[in-house]
Design a protein around this motif. Sequence first.
Motif, PDB file in Angstrom:
ATOM      1  N   GLN A  13       0.865  -1.320  -0.069  1.00 24.33           N
ATOM      2  CA  GLN A  13       0.011   0.177   0.071  1.00 24.33           C
ATOM      3  C   GLN A  13       0.749   1.234  -0.012  1.00 24.33           C
ATOM      4  O   GLN A  13       1.857   1.431   1.019  1.00 24.33           O
ATOM      5  CB  GLN A  13      -0.992   0.023   1.387  1.00 24.33           C
ATOM      6  N   ASP A  14       0.705   1.933  -1.101  1.00 23.89           N
ATOM      7  CA  ASP A  14       1.782   3.342  -1.159  1.00 23.89           C
ATOM      8  C   ASP A  14       1.417   4.323  -0.078  1.00 23.89           C
ATOM      9  O   ASP A  14       2.468   4.740   0.522  1.00 23.89           O
ATOM     10  CB  ASP A  14       1.200   3.923  -2.463  1.00 23.89           C
ATOM     11  N   ARG A  15       0.180   4.565   0.407  1.00 24.21           N
ATOM     12  CA  ARG A  15       0.007   5.750   1.460  1.00 24.21           C
ATOM     13  C   ARG A  15       0.322   5.110   2.711  1.00 24.21           C
ATOM     14  O   ARG A  15      -0.259   4.016   3.055  1.00 24.21           O
ATOM     15  CB  ARG A  15      -1.584   6.034   1.346  1.00 24.21           C
ATOM     16  N   THR A  49      -1.720   2.496  -5.033  1.00 23.35           N
ATOM     17  CA  THR A  49      -2.383   3.933  -4.184  1.00 23.35           C
ATOM     18  C   THR A  49      -3.596   3.260  -3.662  1.00 23.35           C
ATOM     19  O   THR A  49      -3.850   3.638  -2.212  1.00 23.35           O
ATOM     20  CB  THR A  49      -2.923   4.816  -5.255  1.00 23.35           C
ATOM     21  N   ASN A  50      -4.120   2.319  -3.875  1.00 23.70           N
ATOM     22  CA  ASN A  50      -5.525   1.655  -3.187  1.00 23.70           C
ATOM     23  C   ASN A  50      -5.241   0.040  -3.280  1.00 23.70           C
ATOM     24  O   ASN A  50      -5.590  -0.570  -4.474  1.00 23.70           O
ATOM     25  CB  ASN A  50      -6.829   2.157  -3.975  1.00 23.70           C
TER      26      ASN A  50
END
Length: 262
Positions: free
Chosen positions: A140-142, A168-169
């Motif tokens: 997961q990037d975030r 991103t998601n």
Amino acid sequence: MAPPGSSAEALVRRHPVLEALRAQRRAMQRLYVAGERGRAGRELQPILAAAQAAGVPVTTLDKRALDQLAQRHAADAKHQGVLLETGPYPYAEPDEMLGLAERRGERPLLLLLDLLHGPQNIGALLRTAEACGVHGVILQDRRAPEITPSVVQFAAGATEHLLIAKVTNLAETMRRLKDAGVWLAGMDLDDTAEELGRVDLDRALGIVVGHEGEGLRRLVRDRCDFLVRLPMRGRIESLNAAVAGSILLYAAWQARGFNQER
């Protein structure tokens, strides 16, 4: 090779440096080795041979100078006599992982990390993933960690041979994987989770490991096709996330008959 003066990372210690040179996936700038009178020790010869094969220039420094260089890079002072200046980690895309499985004639085996933190945890799990021949790892990037030199070090360089993606998601990526025929198994301590040994792991599979303390986020958990928990007979309630994830990776590989193709 990246041009001189461009932003660089520094990999230290022999295993991470050797695997980066062998993989040749990064934009490598220069290898620094410790030695006297321009000569490196015998234990560094495999690294020097890999650098020559990759066309990476080599500079020999005395230990004090190499210590100072490592400190300037904010790298581990325990460099084991080597420091490799490279470009950033080359991230992949999930589609590349499915393509790798197809080229190998195998069903996909993926690892998905839902906000797992700690370079030692992540590095250890990535090392197991590479040993088990996974086709890729999805982060997961975030709010997720980067594949930093510290992670590379704890993974003993396994990162350099893995396809690793940042998305991103994660929940949306899981939906797309399911559309591609991949079953998603989430690690969970809930009583509704099935015990390892009672689930079929011999299928196209993505293993989802969550945060060390909080577990899987609700939406990620809901996207899983089934949940798996490890049976416990001792007094402690759970295992470290990296250990538990490693056990499940090996169980999935065992379900495939420990296929040795790489």
